[in-house]
Structures are given as structure tokens and as C-alpha cells.
Design a protein around this motif. Sequence first.
Motif, PDB file in Angstrom:
ATOM      1  N   ILE A  39       0.835  -1.205   0.000  1.00 15.86           N
ATOM      2  CA  ILE A  39       0.000   0.000   0.000  1.00 15.86           C
ATOM      3  C   ILE A  39       0.868   1.254   0.000  1.00 15.86           C
ATOM      4  O   ILE A  39       0.580   2.217  -0.714  1.00 15.86           O
ATOM      5  CB  ILE A  39      -0.955  -0.020   1.207  1.00 15.86           C
ATOM      6  CG1 ILE A  39      -1.963  -1.165   1.042  1.00 15.86           C
ATOM      7  CG2 ILE A  39      -1.664   1.311   1.380  1.00 15.86           C
ATOM      8  CD1 ILE A  39      -2.781  -1.445   2.280  1.00 15.86           C
ATOM      9  N   ALA A  40       1.958   1.256   0.783  1.00 19.79           N
ATOM     10  CA  ALA A  40       2.840   2.427   0.833  1.00 19.79           C
ATOM     11  C   ALA A  40       3.486   2.682  -0.521  1.00 19.79           C
ATOM     12  O   ALA A  40       3.576   3.832  -0.962  1.00 19.79           O
ATOM     13  CB  ALA A  40       3.907   2.231   1.907  1.00 19.79           C
ATOM     14  N   LEU A  41       3.923   1.631  -1.187  1.00 25.04           N
ATOM     15  CA  LEU A  41       4.531   1.796  -2.502  1.00 25.04           C
ATOM     16  C   LEU A  41       3.511   2.290  -3.517  1.00 25.04           C
ATOM     17  O   LEU A  41       3.798   3.170  -4.330  1.00 25.04           O
ATOM     18  CB  LEU A  41       5.149   0.474  -2.961  1.00 25.04           C
ATOM     19  CG  LEU A  41       6.018   0.540  -4.204  1.00 25.04           C
ATOM     20  CD1 LEU A  41       7.225   1.428  -3.947  1.00 25.04           C
ATOM     21  CD2 LEU A  41       6.461  -0.854  -4.595  1.00 25.04           C
ATOM     22  N   TYR A  48       3.381  10.793  -6.370  1.00 25.99           N
ATOM     23  CA  TYR A  48       4.707  11.394  -6.511  1.00 25.99           C
ATOM     24  C   TYR A  48       4.729  12.613  -7.424  1.00 25.99           C
ATOM     25  O   TYR A  48       5.600  13.454  -7.298  1.00 25.99           O
ATOM     26  CB  TYR A  48       5.755  10.362  -6.933  1.00 25.99           C
ATOM     27  CG  TYR A  48       5.769  10.001  -8.399  1.00 25.99           C
ATOM     28  CD1 TYR A  48       6.672  10.590  -9.264  1.00 25.99           C
ATOM     29  CD2 TYR A  48       4.884   9.058  -8.901  1.00 25.99           C
ATOM     30  CE1 TYR A  48       6.698  10.250 -10.605  1.00 25.99           C
ATOM     31  CE2 TYR A  48       4.905   8.711 -10.224  1.00 25.99           C
ATOM     32  CZ  TYR A  48       5.813   9.311 -11.078  1.00 25.99           C
ATOM     33  OH  TYR A  48       5.831   8.969 -12.394  1.00 25.99           O
ATOM     34  N   ARG A  49       3.791  12.752  -8.337  1.00 21.08           N
ATOM     35  CA  ARG A  49       3.731  13.959  -9.166  1.00 21.08           C
ATOM     36  C   ARG A  49       2.879  15.053  -8.547  1.00 21.08           C
ATOM     37  O   ARG A  49       3.046  16.221  -8.865  1.00 21.08           O
ATOM     38  CB  ARG A  49       3.199  13.618 -10.550  1.00 21.08           C
ATOM     39  CG  ARG A  49       4.161  12.796 -11.339  1.00 21.08           C
ATOM     40  CD  ARG A  49       3.626  12.548 -12.718  1.00 21.08           C
ATOM     41  NE  ARG A  49       4.465  11.565 -13.375  1.00 21.08           N
ATOM     42  CZ  ARG A  49       5.096  11.790 -14.507  1.00 21.08           C
ATOM     43  NH1 ARG A  49       4.964  12.938 -15.113  1.00 21.08           N
ATOM     44  NH2 ARG A  49       5.834  10.856 -15.033  1.00 21.08           N
ATOM     45  N   ALA A  50       1.983  14.672  -7.673  1.00 24.13           N
ATOM     46  CA  ALA A  50       1.071  15.643  -7.074  1.00 24.13           C
ATOM     47  C   ALA A  50       1.706  16.388  -5.897  1.00 24.13           C
ATOM     48  O   ALA A  50       1.478  17.578  -5.727  1.00 24.13           O
ATOM     49  CB  ALA A  50      -0.204  14.946  -6.617  1.00 24.13           C
ATOM     50  N   ILE A  51       2.473  15.682  -5.089  1.00 26.69           N
ATOM     51  CA  ILE A  51       3.095  16.312  -3.925  1.00 26.69           C
ATOM     52  C   ILE A  51       4.576  15.987  -3.917  1.00 26.69           C
ATOM     53  O   ILE A  51       4.999  14.909  -4.303  1.00 26.69           O
ATOM     54  CB  ILE A  51       2.428  15.874  -2.604  1.00 26.69           C
ATOM     55  CG1 ILE A  51       2.421  14.356  -2.455  1.00 26.69           C
ATOM     56  CG2 ILE A  51       1.023  16.411  -2.501  1.00 26.69           C
ATOM     57  CD1 ILE A  51       1.854  13.863  -1.144  1.00 26.69           C
ATOM     58  N   TYR A  53       6.513  15.652  -1.354  1.00 29.59           N
ATOM     59  CA  TYR A  53       6.928  14.846  -0.214  1.00 29.59           C
ATOM     60  C   TYR A  53       6.178  13.511  -0.184  1.00 29.59           C
ATOM     61  O   TYR A  53       5.789  13.012   0.861  1.00 29.59           O
ATOM     62  CB  TYR A  53       6.744  15.607   1.098  1.00 29.59           C
ATOM     63  CG  TYR A  53       5.395  16.265   1.253  1.00 29.59           C
ATOM     64  CD1 TYR A  53       4.347  15.574   1.832  1.00 29.59           C
ATOM     65  CD2 TYR A  53       5.181  17.564   0.822  1.00 29.59           C
ATOM     66  CE1 TYR A  53       3.109  16.159   1.975  1.00 29.59           C
ATOM     67  CE2 TYR A  53       3.948  18.159   0.957  1.00 29.59           C
ATOM     68  CZ  TYR A  53       2.903  17.455   1.537  1.00 29.59           C
ATOM     69  OH  TYR A  53       1.682  18.033   1.672  1.00 29.59           O
ATOM     70  N   SER A  54       6.020  12.899  -1.342  1.00 26.79           N
ATOM     71  CA  SER A  54       5.322  11.615  -1.411  1.00 26.79           C
ATOM     72  C   SER A  54       6.123  10.489  -0.751  1.00 26.79           C
ATOM     73  O   SER A  54       5.563   9.445  -0.446  1.00 26.79           O
ATOM     74  CB  SER A  54       5.014  11.258  -2.855  1.00 26.79           C
ATOM     75  OG  SER A  54       6.202  11.140  -3.591  1.00 26.79           O
ATOM     76  N   TRP A  55       7.419  10.707  -0.516  1.00 29.75           N
ATOM     77  CA  TRP A  55       8.248   9.710   0.158  1.00 29.75           C
ATOM     78  C   TRP A  55       7.748   9.425   1.570  1.00 29.75           C
ATOM     79  O   TRP A  55       8.077   8.394   2.150  1.00 29.75           O
ATOM     80  CB  TRP A  55       9.699  10.163   0.210  1.00 29.75           C
ATOM     81  CG  TRP A  55       9.877  11.468   0.922  1.00 29.75           C
ATOM     82  CD1 TRP A  55       9.857  12.708   0.359  1.00 29.75           C
ATOM     83  CD2 TRP A  55      10.056  11.666   2.327  1.00 29.75           C
ATOM     84  NE1 TRP A  55      10.025  13.667   1.326  1.00 29.75           N
ATOM     85  CE2 TRP A  55      10.144  13.049   2.559  1.00 29.75           C
ATOM     86  CE3 TRP A  55      10.141  10.804   3.411  1.00 29.75           C
ATOM     87  CZ2 TRP A  55      10.313  13.585   3.819  1.00 29.75           C
ATOM     88  CZ3 TRP A  55      10.318  11.349   4.674  1.00 29.75           C
ATOM     89  CH2 TRP A  55      10.406  12.731   4.866  1.00 29.75           C
ATOM     90  N   VAL A  56       6.936  10.312   2.121  1.00 31.66           N
ATOM     91  CA  VAL A  56       6.417  10.131   3.473  1.00 31.66           C
ATOM     92  C   VAL A  56       5.581   8.849   3.564  1.00 31.66           C
ATOM     93  O   VAL A  56       5.525   8.211   4.618  1.00 31.66           O
ATOM     94  CB  VAL A  56       5.604  11.370   3.909  1.00 31.66           C
ATOM     95  CG1 VAL A  56       4.905  11.148   5.228  1.00 31.66           C
ATOM     96  CG2 VAL A  56       6.508  12.582   3.982  1.00 31.66           C
TER      97      VAL A  56
END
Length: 77
Positions: A39-41, A48-51, A53-56
Motif C-alpha cells: 500500500i505504501a509503494l 509522486y507527481r502531485a506532492i 513529499y510523497s516519500w512520506v
Amino acid sequence: MSTPAMPDPGRHPRGQRSGGILSLPPRAAALIMGFTPIIALWMFFATYRAISYSWVWLVAIPVIGVLIYGPRADPRD
């Protein structure tokens, strides 16, 4: 002579629940921990294109582990 009682295979041998903040049965804890990286992946790639800090989303993997098993979980259980 009576035979010793066999433990239920769905329960932890000691009948304990997970030791974290979220006290769950072992099977539920393992199921949630199994799906958390998937789910995290998925959330990482979905956002990842919208924000920036999607790595959070990937931080959720160890956070969920600590919530379910606690910070001092025994890796042998």
C-alpha cells in the motif's frame, strides 16, 4: 492417561496479542504488516507527481511496525 491440550493453530502459543499500541492478534498483525509495504509503494507512485513529499508514504512501513509490535519487539516471535 489424558493427552495434553494442543494449542489452537490460529493463536499465538502463549495466547498473547501484539505488544504495540495497537493490540492485535498475531494473524491480523502479520496481515497488516504484509500489506503495508504494498500500500505504501502504491501510494508513493500514486502521489509522486502531485506532492513533492510523497516519500512520506514509505515512512508508514516502520511506523506501522512500531504501532503493531512495539519499539522493543522480539524478532523471534
